[in-house]
Design a protein around this motif. Structure first.
Motif, PDB file in Angstrom:
ATOM      1  N   ALA A  29      15.042  24.934 -12.790  1.00 38.84           N
ATOM      2  CA  ALA A  29      13.665  25.389 -12.541  1.00 38.84           C
ATOM      3  C   ALA A  29      12.684  24.652 -13.442  1.00 38.84           C
TER       4      ALA A  29
ATOM      5  N   VAL B 134      16.021  33.994 -15.753  1.00 35.04           N
ATOM      6  CA  VAL B 134      16.075  34.783 -14.523  1.00 35.04           C
ATOM      7  C   VAL B 134      16.393  36.240 -14.834  1.00 35.04           C
TER       8      VAL B 134
ATOM      9  N   ASP C  35      18.054  29.567 -15.166  1.00 31.94           N
ATOM     10  CA  ASP C  35      18.068  28.564 -14.100  1.00 31.94           C
ATOM     11  C   ASP C  35      17.677  27.228 -14.726  1.00 31.94           C
TER      12      ASP C  35
ATOM     13  N   LEU D 276      23.250  29.511 -11.926  1.00 34.69           N
ATOM     14  CA  LEU D 276      22.631  29.917 -13.181  1.00 34.69           C
ATOM     15  C   LEU D 276      23.599  29.743 -14.344  1.00 34.69           C
TER      16      LEU D 276
END
Length: 446
Positions: free
Chosen positions: A385, A413, A382, A47
């Motif tokens: 994603a 996140v 993220d 992350l």
């Protein structure tokens, strides 16, 4: 106060490190940090850690238009989008043109507890453009207003604009101008150009924005005061701001996520979700504002989050309200248009979406480096994603997102406001599990 150890996060997209959040601050940054007894541990491997985002231009609608948005719903959307602070625009009912109203807005933000809310005061009484509002009283109030704007209306009277710039200089305030020459945009429905000619809709010329910016940078230079340009949208506007900065004028500017991606070609379907002020421009303008953001001519990405009730958008084009939601999609759109294209790094994004807006708005405790001693306002993203925009599932009360059905990169996140999670594992954290919101705005007064 809670203690959280965030492990393995890529700070500003760079090297991985651990962050210990304790008593509302980043207590320690390093590698291999041990979790104190009772600490919550969050594995952030992969992350990106950024300072909490700060939106310099948000419409929360309350008081008066709770059918469109409330401070609570708007700041829930802010937290979901990675924001830890928002500047609430003044076009409420009543208008935020007195100390009492701006203090009410700030108090509503404290009670909601999702993000720090800093009110923007109106430049003129009732946004009517006739006389200056109580600028000094709002600046001296508990809300400590430093940004003033009639957004939605241009301060078109040059004498009044000059007086406003002179007035706020005394307390290091800034006038945020909605650059729209009213006589050039009477009845305008969309960008003036080839598409408007084909559709038969009255055009909104670029010069209507550029003329006001040119006038105001000269006024700001003349009186030695700070000017901020709201939602800049044209190639000519970028050039004027670039010229003014080279001259040494104290001018800053913002661009919206939708002006970084969308063009007036979308209006061909007459879908009112694409009706916005300023209007969507051409691809050449999109490329120019991206370049301006990349080279620092444009200082800030600001959402201009403008929720509306369904009936205000679900109607014919001419009758539809102008505006788009943006808090929950902004970070993804900027990643898509600027980071994934190589125009900005994650560190650059942190500057444009956190440090710079906090600095312009004189907002202490926000936009700080991810370093020991800084307030623990941060977001974990993220970058790998992908998600599809579904307005009905969003936290905002508005459903007027121009990105409906669009797949975007990057997902928030976790969001931390003064060390407490407002978002965890991509979900909003229930208030009872979080904190007393009255602690959120400590240190907000400059």
């Amino acid at each position: 106060m809670s203690t959280t150890l965030v492990t393995g996060a890529r700070l500003l997209g760079g090297e991985s490190a651990d962050l210990l959040l304790r008593d509302g601050e980043i207590a320690e940054v390093g590698t291999g940090l041990a979790a104190p007894e009772g600490a919550d541990v969050l594995d952030a491997t992969g992350l990106v850690a950024l300072p909490g985002l700060v939106d310099l231009h948000t419409h929360l609608r309350e008081p008066g238009r709770e059918d469109a948005e409330t401070v609570a719903s708007g700041t829930r959307a802010a937290a979901a989008g990675g924001y830890t602070a928002v500047f609430a625009m003044a076009n409420t009912f009543p208008v935020a043109d007195t100390a009492g109203v701006v203090e009410q807005v700030q108090r509503l933000g404290e009670e909601a507890g999702w993000a720090q809310v800093r009110p923007v005061g109106a430049v003129t009484t009732g946004l009517a453009g006739q006389q200056l509002a109580e600028l000094g009283a709002m600046a001296d109030s508990a809300a400590a207003v430093r940004v003033f704007s009639d957004d939605g209306h241009c301060v078109s009277d040059a004498v009044l604009m000059r007086r406003a710039l002179e007035y706020v200089r005394a307390f290091d305030g800034v006038i945020a101008q909605h650059a729209q020459e009213p006589r050039l945009t009477e009845g305008a429905q969309m960008n003036e150009g080839a598409v408007s000619s084909v559709l038969g809709l009255r055009g909104w010329p670029s010069v209507a924005e550029e003329a006001i910016i040119a006038r105001d940078v000269l006024l700001a230079d003349h009186v030695g005061s700070r000017l901020h340009v709201c939602h800049l949208s044209t190639r000519g506007s970028v050039e004027i701001v670039r010229w003014a900065k080279a001259r040494g004028v104290q001018v800053t500017a913002e661009v919206t996520p939708h002006h970084l991606l969308l063009t007036d070609e979308l209006v061909r379907g007459y879908d009112p979700v694409y009706k916005v002020n300023p209007p969507l421009r051409t691809q050449a303008d999109v490329e120019a504002v991206r370049e301006g953001l990349a080279d620092g001519t444009i200082d800030v990405v600001a959402t201009d989050h403008a929720p509306h009730p369904v009936e205000a958008k679900d109607c014919e084009w001419a009758a539809a309200a102008m505006g788009m939601t943006g808090l929950e999609t902004a970070l993804s759109v900027v990643q898509h248009t600027m980071v994934d294209t190589g125009l900005l790094t994650w560190a650059d994004l942190a500057d444009r979406m956190s440090a710079a807006p906090a600095r312009i708005g004189r907002l202490a405790g926000q936009g700080q480096p991810l370093a020991a001693g800084s307030a623990a306002n941060l977001v974990l993203v993220d970058p790998a994603a992908r998600w599809t925009v579904e307005p009905e599932t969003m936290a905002t009360a508005g459903r007027n997102s121009p990105f409906r059905g669009t797949e975007l990169p990057g997902r928030v996140v976790a969001t931390f406001l003064r060390g407490r999670a407002t978002v965890r594992d991509g979900r909003l954290v229930d208030r009872d599990a979080r904190h007393d919101a009255r602690h959120d705005t400590e240190g907000s007064r400059p």
